[in-house]
Design an enzyme around this catalytic site. Structure first.
Site, mmCIF file in Angstrom:
data_model
loop_
_atom_site.group_PDB
_atom_site.id
_atom_site.type_symbol
_atom_site.label_atom_id
_atom_site.label_comp_id
_atom_site.label_asym_id
_atom_site.label_seq_id
_atom_site.Cartn_x
_atom_site.Cartn_y
_atom_site.Cartn_z
ATOM 1 N N ASP A 8 25.924 -33.179 63.351
ATOM 2 C CA ASP A 8 26.173 -32.615 64.667
ATOM 3 C C ASP A 8 26.117 -33.749 65.694
ATOM 4 O O ASP A 8 25.053 -34.250 65.989
ATOM 5 C CB ASP A 8 25.174 -31.497 64.990
ATOM 6 C CG ASP A 8 23.719 -31.849 64.621
ATOM 7 O OD1 ASP A 8 23.496 -32.724 63.768
ATOM 8 O OD2 ASP A 8 22.811 -31.243 65.191
ATOM 9 N N GLU A 13 17.880 -43.985 65.793
ATOM 10 C CA GLU A 13 18.479 -43.072 64.819
ATOM 11 C C GLU A 13 19.874 -43.484 64.406
ATOM 12 O O GLU A 13 20.315 -43.166 63.305
ATOM 13 C CB GLU A 13 18.520 -41.649 65.383
ATOM 14 C CG GLU A 13 19.358 -41.502 66.646
ATOM 15 C CD GLU A 13 19.551 -40.069 67.077
ATOM 16 O OE1 GLU A 13 19.402 -39.170 66.241
ATOM 17 O OE2 GLU A 13 19.878 -39.848 68.254
#
Length: 530
Positions: free
Chosen positions: A285, A463
């Site tokens: 996502d 991340e």
């Protein structure tokens, strides 16, 4: 595209990075004693930052859970604890909160202050690399607890995630922990929950009838609370508002907006919200892989999911073999054989030399090259001939900082020019498995070089990274989803350790003057994916 080789980090820089990672685990760890920190949820805005209630499953014993907390918390801490029992229907939850887990786990970091499904597998690998077997086993136990009490390994342990799971790495996690611990009694306890987890994915609506392939599917409708409140850009617009504006404008990559915008009101449709929720079960996502902003996901049978389900079928057979529970061993082997046939028929594209996703609506493969094409190599599913064709396409995915997520710059974080630790790690392991050692080391070196250089510049791990720009700075580069780059970061920490070990960089680090504590490394677990 800049694909030049950048200088590999010095031993001192690597040592400082590893020392940082070792010291980060306590700050990312959660458990009963950290419950006051764990309940905070910045994704829900002000209400979440004040602390949310803790919900327990209806199959749990409320007095028992209260006693568990009493053993871990002071009387003062107990007075602020708000325990609730989940209603039978998640739609009836009037105040979102944390889902109770009885043991310790590790959160990714940044805005992600809960235990995530597929993150947990990669985090556990890093913990095992550092000899932290008890913590890795605790993570596996919390995943299994979720299957028992919440029905599946959830996206994460918040109430708004109760209606969806995450990419199914549970079999891999269980076997990695078992190989490190050798505890057959524990392994036996995992088997019924592994099988329960498998069936979550292989019955409708996840199973697509007649194809023996599965898809991602969220069981709830309407806007996802964490998206409506937590994915806001500098103009105050959340992800859904940005979607609506782009669909209305007929922006790039939008093929057909009719399913997603109400023609009379211009609002997002019920189907759009359901698709957005289901896309989040995939972990990707957001990207353009399943159509614009992944909104076609309900029609897609993905290579990633079905490769993982093939691996889960094989892993359950392995668990049964370890336990000498051979009564249904052939059943699981046959299931894996049937899924392999379906993947080869529908997802393998011989001409392109890639594993694609299958679009059930159009009845053909979706020609969107994506880094998940390397997952069948990691899983051991691909034939030697298929692996050779995939490797021939490797240069298309390579950038200065490692393996690109896709070949399309869609304005989404799970597309070009971004790269992620799990995708780089799985590709490296897949290349290694099939004998492409030079290519595997090249990808590992490039990604590690980027991570270490950005750590030297910022003092943090993130991340995701811009692999072409060789930076962790994503400012202004992400149009859909949340526009930030979260620090921490659980799976980057763990998989950087794995890749450093793969490159042979950890052996002598404990002699570096930059260290204040000795690294204890277990035997190499490179073949934990085997």
């Amino acid at each position: 595209m800049n694909k030049e080789e950048h200088p590999f980090p010095s031993t001192g820089d690597i040592a400082r990075l590893v020392h940082y990672i070792q010291n980060e685990w306590p700050g990312l760890s959660r458990g009963l004693r950290q419950v006051a920190e764990a309940v905070c949820d910045v994704k829900l805005g002000e209400a979440g930052s004040q602390g949310c209630p803790i919900y327990i499953s209806r199959s749990e014993d409320l007095p028992r859970v209260q006693r568990i907390f009493e053993k871990s918390l002071s009387s003062g801490q107990m007075t602020t604890l708000r325990l609730k029992v989940l209603p039978s229907d998640p739609a009836r939850i009037d105040e979102h909160g944390l889902l109770f887990l009885p043991g310790r786990y590790v959160v990714p970091g940044g805005r992600f202050n809960e235990m995530y499904g597929w993150d947990s597998y990669f985090i556990a690998l890093g913990l095992l690399r550092q000899g932290r077997v008890a913590m890795a086993r605790a993570i596996a136990d919390q995943c299994l607890y979720q299957v028992e009490h919440y029905g599946t390994v959830l996206t994460a342990n918040r109430t708004y995630y109760l209606t969806r799971s995450h990419p199914p790495f549970l079999g891999r996690l269980v076997l990695a922990v078992y190989r490190a611990s050798g505890d057959l009694v524990w392994l036996k306890r995992t088997l019924p929950l592994l099988e329960k987890f498998y069936y979550y994915w292989t019955v409708p609506p996840h199973l697509v009838s007649g194809m023996n392939l599965s898809r991602y599917y969220d069981f709830a409708q309407g806007p996802a609370p964490e998206v409506a409140l937590g994915e806001v850009d500098e103009h105050g617009r959340n992800h859904y508002e940005r979607l609506r504006l782009n669909l209305a404008a007929g922006g790039e990559y939008v093929q057909d907006a009719s399913d997603f915008l109400d023609p009379e009101t211009g609002a997002l449709t019920t189907h759009a919200y359901h698709a957005d929720r289901s896309m989040r079960e995939s972990g990707f996502d957001v990207s353009g892989r399943f159509g614009f902003a992944n909104l076609d996901v309900l029609d897609i049978m993905p290579a990633c999911l079905n490769t993982l389900l093939w691996r889960l079928e094989v892993d359950i057979a392995k668990v049964r073999a370890f336990l000498d529970a051979t009564a249904s061993l052939n059943v699981w082997q046959e299931r894996a054989h049937q899924r392999a046939a379906a993947i080869n028929e529908h997802l393998w594209d011989e001409e392109a030399g890639l594993f694609y996703d299958f679009d059930g609506r159009s009845g053909r493969r979706r020609a969107y090259p994506f880094a998940t094409t390397f997952w069948p190599l990691w899983a051991g599913f691909a034939t030697r001939e298929q692996a050779a064709k995939v490797v021939a396409r490797l240069p298309d995915f390579e950038a200065a900082g490692g393996l690109l997520t896709s070949l399309h710059p869609s304005g989404c974080q799970w597309d070009k020019p971004f790269g992620w630790a799990p995708l780089n790690y799985l590709a490296v392991m897949g290349l290694h498995r099939y004998g492409y050692r030079h290519e595997a080391r090249r990808i590992a070196r490039r990604f590690v070089t980027l991570v270490v250089s950005e750590f030297r510049r910022t003092g943090m791990l993130f991340e995701k990274y811009d692999l072409e720009g060789m930076t962790s700075d994503v400012t202004g580069k992400i149009q859909f989803g949340y526009p930030t780059n979260e620090p921490g970061f659980g799976w980057t920490n763990a998989l950087t350790m794995e890749l450093l070990d793969y490159l042979g960089c950890l052996g002598d680090l404990d002699t570096e003057q930059t260290f204040t504590s000795k690294i204890t490394l277990p035997p190499r677990t490179l073949q934990a994916t085997a």
